[in-house]
Design a protein around this motif. Structure first.
Motif, PDB file in Angstrom:
ATOM      1  N   VAL A  22       0.864  -1.181   0.000  1.00 20.21           N
ATOM      2  CA  VAL A  22       0.000   0.000   0.000  1.00 20.21           C
ATOM      3  C   VAL A  22       0.899   1.229   0.000  1.00 20.21           C
ATOM      4  CG1 VAL A  22      -1.773   1.302   1.218  1.00 20.21           C
ATOM      5  CG2 VAL A  22      -1.850  -1.195   1.246  1.00 20.21           C
ATOM      6  N   LEU A  23       0.749   2.060  -1.023  1.00 20.05           N
ATOM      7  CA  LEU A  23       1.473   3.329  -1.093  1.00 20.05           C
ATOM      8  C   LEU A  23       0.470   4.453  -0.913  1.00 20.05           C
ATOM      9  CD1 LEU A  23       3.744   2.609  -4.198  1.00 20.05           C
ATOM     10  CD2 LEU A  23       4.391   2.517  -1.788  1.00 20.05           C
ATOM     11  N   THR A  24       0.876   5.506  -0.216  1.00 14.39           N
ATOM     12  CA  THR A  24       0.000   6.667  -0.032  1.00 14.39           C
ATOM     13  C   THR A  24       0.657   7.895  -0.613  1.00 14.39           C
ATOM     14  OG1 THR A  24       0.907   7.122   2.155  1.00 14.39           O
ATOM     15  CG2 THR A  24      -1.074   5.721   2.050  1.00 14.39           C
ATOM     16  N   CYS A  25      -0.171   8.860  -0.946  1.00 16.75           N
ATOM     17  CA  CYS A  25       0.294  10.100  -1.555  1.00 16.75           C
ATOM     18  C   CYS A  25      -0.200  11.262  -0.699  1.00 16.75           C
ATOM     19  CB  CYS A  25      -0.254  10.182  -2.980  1.00 16.75           C
ATOM     20  SG  CYS A  25       0.429  11.533  -3.944  1.00 16.75           S
ATOM     21  N   PRO A  26       0.547  11.620   0.355  1.00 22.38           N
ATOM     22  CA  PRO A  26       0.099  12.688   1.249  1.00 22.38           C
ATOM     23  C   PRO A  26       0.199  14.068   0.590  1.00 22.38           C
ATOM     24  CG  PRO A  26       2.266  11.908   1.913  1.00 22.38           C
ATOM     25  CD  PRO A  26       1.823  11.051   0.766  1.00 22.38           C
ATOM     26  N   ALA A  27      -0.949  14.631   0.266  1.00 24.19           N
ATOM     27  CA  ALA A  27      -0.993  15.949  -0.369  1.00 24.19           C
ATOM     28  C   ALA A  27      -2.200  16.705   0.156  1.00 24.19           C
ATOM     29  CB  ALA A  27      -1.073  15.800  -1.888  1.00 24.19           C
ATOM     30  N   GLY A  28      -2.130  18.004   0.061  1.00 27.69           N
ATOM     31  CA  GLY A  28      -3.242  18.861   0.456  1.00 27.69           C
ATOM     32  C   GLY A  28      -3.574  19.799  -0.683  1.00 27.69           C
ATOM     33  N   GLY A  29      -4.593  20.605  -0.469  1.00 29.06           N
ATOM     34  CA  GLY A  29      -5.022  21.566  -1.478  1.00 29.06           C
ATOM     35  C   GLY A  29      -6.538  21.625  -1.522  1.00 29.06           C
ATOM     36  N   SER A  30      -7.046  22.499  -2.375  1.00 25.77           N
ATOM     37  CA  SER A  30      -8.494  22.651  -2.490  1.00 25.77           C
ATOM     38  C   SER A  30      -9.128  21.394  -3.072  1.00 25.77           C
ATOM     39  CB  SER A  30      -8.829  23.853  -3.379  1.00 25.77           C
ATOM     40  OG  SER A  30      -8.379  25.043  -2.763  1.00 25.77           O
ATOM     41  N   TRP A  31     -10.296  21.094  -2.527  1.00 23.87           N
ATOM     42  CA  TRP A  31     -11.060  19.937  -2.978  1.00 23.87           C
ATOM     43  C   TRP A  31     -11.689  20.256  -4.325  1.00 23.87           C
ATOM     44  CZ3 TRP A  31     -16.145  18.803  -4.101  1.00 23.87           C
ATOM     45  CH2 TRP A  31     -16.456  17.449  -4.141  1.00 23.87           C
ATOM     46  N   PRO A  32     -11.863  19.316  -5.230  1.00 24.61           N
ATOM     47  CA  PRO A  32     -11.473  17.918  -5.134  1.00 24.61           C
ATOM     48  C   PRO A  32     -10.060  17.689  -5.663  1.00 24.61           C
ATOM     49  CG  PRO A  32     -12.813  18.205  -7.096  1.00 24.61           C
ATOM     50  CD  PRO A  32     -12.708  19.559  -6.439  1.00 24.61           C
ATOM     51  N   LEU A  33      -9.314  16.854  -4.964  1.00 24.15           N
ATOM     52  CA  LEU A  33      -7.991  16.431  -5.431  1.00 24.15           C
ATOM     53  C   LEU A  33      -8.150  15.126  -6.210  1.00 24.15           C
ATOM     54  CD1 LEU A  33      -5.826  17.011  -2.226  1.00 24.15           C
ATOM     55  CD2 LEU A  33      -5.844  18.398  -4.303  1.00 24.15           C
ATOM     56  N   GLN A  34      -7.357  14.999  -7.264  1.00 23.60           N
ATOM     57  CA  GLN A  34      -7.341  13.769  -8.047  1.00 23.60           C
ATOM     58  C   GLN A  34      -5.903  13.257  -8.096  1.00 23.60           C
ATOM     59  OE1 GLN A  34      -9.095  15.114 -11.776  1.00 23.60           O
ATOM     60  NE2 GLN A  34     -10.910  13.880 -11.283  1.00 23.60           N
ATOM     61  N   TYR A  35      -5.767  11.937  -8.129  1.00 25.43           N
ATOM     62  CA  TYR A  35      -4.460  11.291  -8.051  1.00 25.43           C
ATOM     63  C   TYR A  35      -4.272  10.357  -9.244  1.00 25.43           C
ATOM     64  CZ  TYR A  35      -4.910  12.827  -3.224  1.00 25.43           C
ATOM     65  OH  TYR A  35      -5.077  13.586  -2.100  1.00 25.43           O
ATOM     66  N   ARG A  36      -3.037  10.280  -9.721  1.00 29.26           N
ATOM     67  CA  ARG A  36      -2.658   9.318 -10.767  1.00 29.26           C
ATOM     68  C   ARG A  36      -1.319   8.726 -10.359  1.00 29.26           C
ATOM     69  NH1 ARG A  36      -2.464  10.883 -16.954  1.00 29.26           N
ATOM     70  NH2 ARG A  36      -4.458   9.830 -17.025  1.00 29.26           N
ATOM     71  N   TRP A  37      -1.209   7.394 -10.485  1.00 31.32           N
ATOM     72  CA  TRP A  37       0.003   6.683 -10.096  1.00 31.32           C
ATOM     73  C   TRP A  37       0.774   6.220 -11.316  1.00 31.32           C
ATOM     74  CZ3 TRP A  37       1.882   6.253  -5.225  1.00 31.32           C
ATOM     75  CH2 TRP A  37       1.027   6.620  -4.192  1.00 31.32           C
ATOM     76  N   THR A  38       2.114   6.272 -11.203  1.00 34.98           N
ATOM     77  CA  THR A  38       2.984   5.767 -12.258  1.00 34.98           C
ATOM     78  C   THR A  38       3.947   4.734 -11.662  1.00 34.98           C
ATOM     79  OG1 THR A  38       4.713   7.442 -11.963  1.00 34.98           O
ATOM     80  CG2 THR A  38       2.947   7.965 -13.515  1.00 34.98           C
ATOM     81  N   GLN A  39       4.355   3.808 -12.503  1.00 34.69           N
ATOM     82  CA  GLN A  39       5.423   2.869 -12.162  1.00 34.69           C
ATOM     83  C   GLN A  39       6.453   2.985 -13.273  1.00 34.69           C
ATOM     84  OE1 GLN A  39       4.652  -1.297 -12.602  1.00 34.69           O
ATOM     85  NE2 GLN A  39       6.480  -1.893 -11.484  1.00 34.69           N
ATOM     86  N   ASN A  40       7.685   3.306 -12.909  1.00 39.39           N
ATOM     87  CA  ASN A  40       8.766   3.488 -13.886  1.00 39.39           C
ATOM     88  C   ASN A  40       8.350   4.438 -15.012  1.00 39.39           C
ATOM     89  OD1 ASN A  40      10.360   1.655 -12.411  1.00 39.39           O
ATOM     90  ND2 ASN A  40       9.454  -0.063 -13.495  1.00 39.39           N
ATOM     91  N   ASN A  41       7.705   5.531 -14.632  1.00 39.88           N
ATOM     92  CA  ASN A  41       7.251   6.603 -15.535  1.00 39.88           C
ATOM     93  C   ASN A  41       6.129   6.193 -16.485  1.00 39.88           C
ATOM     94  OD1 ASN A  41       9.048   8.567 -14.482  1.00 39.88           O
ATOM     95  ND2 ASN A  41      10.699   7.658 -15.677  1.00 39.88           N
ATOM     96  N   ASN A  43       2.001   5.373 -16.659  1.00 38.77           N
ATOM     97  CA  ASN A  43       0.755   5.487 -15.896  1.00 38.77           C
ATOM     98  C   ASN A  43       0.194   4.099 -15.614  1.00 38.77           C
ATOM     99  OD1 ASN A  43       0.897   8.267 -16.031  1.00 38.77           O
ATOM    100  ND2 ASN A  43      -0.417   8.408 -17.825  1.00 38.77           N
ATOM    101  N   ILE A  44      -0.143   3.853 -14.350  1.00 35.29           N
ATOM    102  CA  ILE A  44      -0.755   2.566 -14.002  1.00 35.29           C
ATOM    103  C   ILE A  44      -2.175   2.752 -13.476  1.00 35.29           C
ATOM    104  CG2 ILE A  44       1.400   1.308 -13.654  1.00 35.29           C
ATOM    105  CD1 ILE A  44       1.085   1.774 -10.632  1.00 35.29           C
ATOM    106  N   THR A  45      -2.603   4.003 -13.256  1.00 33.22           N
ATOM    107  CA  THR A  45      -3.992   4.285 -12.894  1.00 33.22           C
ATOM    108  C   THR A  45      -4.460   5.497 -13.694  1.00 33.22           C
ATOM    109  OG1 THR A  45      -3.510   5.855 -11.101  1.00 33.22           O
ATOM    110  CG2 THR A  45      -3.619   3.501 -10.509  1.00 33.22           C
ATOM    111  N   ASP A  46      -5.770   5.640 -13.801  1.00 29.97           N
ATOM    112  CA  ASP A  46      -6.361   6.869 -14.329  1.00 29.97           C
ATOM    113  C   ASP A  46      -6.473   7.852 -13.179  1.00 29.97           C
ATOM    114  OD1 ASP A  46      -6.695   5.955 -16.952  1.00 29.97           O
ATOM    115  OD2 ASP A  46      -8.597   4.959 -16.441  1.00 29.97           O
ATOM    116  N   TRP A  47      -6.902   9.069 -13.458  1.00 28.56           N
ATOM    117  CA  TRP A  47      -7.125  10.045 -12.400  1.00 28.56           C
ATOM    118  C   TRP A  47      -8.265   9.552 -11.516  1.00 28.56           C
ATOM    119  CZ3 TRP A  47      -3.634  13.536 -11.404  1.00 28.56           C
ATOM    120  CH2 TRP A  47      -2.785  13.971 -12.421  1.00 28.56           C
ATOM    121  N   THR A  48      -8.039   9.585 -10.220  1.00 24.37           N
ATOM    122  CA  THR A  48      -9.006   9.059  -9.260  1.00 24.37           C
ATOM    123  C   THR A  48      -8.967   9.892  -7.982  1.00 24.37           C
ATOM    124  OG1 THR A  48      -9.550   7.124  -7.887  1.00 24.37           O
ATOM    125  CG2 THR A  48      -7.258   7.403  -8.473  1.00 24.37           C
TER     126      THR A  48
END
Length: 150
Positions: A22-41, A43-48
């Protein structure tokens, strides 16, 4: 407010093959925040809206550099990388090696090939007894060397 990082240094993780990651991405900012994960540059997920990446059963091919990107309507930021290593032990086929050397010369015995991460510790035995290095022999991490048999 544009996304910003909340803590989290560059990390290195070693996870046993088959275990959960389990990896987490601790970030803040105005809602809504969207996250995208990469492995070795790549993309392994869409924006979520999910700030966690969960992998229930890690495989050797899952090793690599992971990173998340965070965005909202005010901007985007790239999080620090996390290096993931997958620990595993390959198949070991026991065998016997025999070497003949001239008295006073060193004998080098190579360990059998064994794919693994991290690199295994090797214990050498002679005539069924564990070899303890002394002034007559020295055990290198990857070879057995008899420095003097006089």
């Amino acid at each position: 407010v544009a996304p910003y990082l909340q803590g989290g240094e560059w990390e290195q993780q070693v996870v046993l093959e088959g275990n959960r990651l389990v990896l987490t991405c601790p970030a803040g900012g105005s809602w809504p925040l969207q996250y995208r994960w990469t492995q070795n540059n790549n993309n392994i997920t869409d924006w979520t809206p999910q700030y966690r990446l969960s992998m229930p059963s890690l495989k050797r091919t899952d090793a690599g550099l992971y990173q998340c990107m965070v965005r909202n309507r005010m901007g985007a930021i790239i999080h620090r990388r996390t290096e993931v290593h997958v620990a595993f032990l390959g198949n070991f086929t026991p065998g016997e090696q025999r070497k003949t050397v001239t008295q006073g010369r060193a004998a080098f015995i190579s360990p059998p090939p064994l794919a693994s991460f991290p690199r295994p510790l090797v214990t050498w035995f002679k005539d069924g007894h564990k070899i303890i290095p002394n002034n007559r022999m020295y055990v290198f991490p990857t070879t057995l060397s008899f420095l003097s048999l006089s």
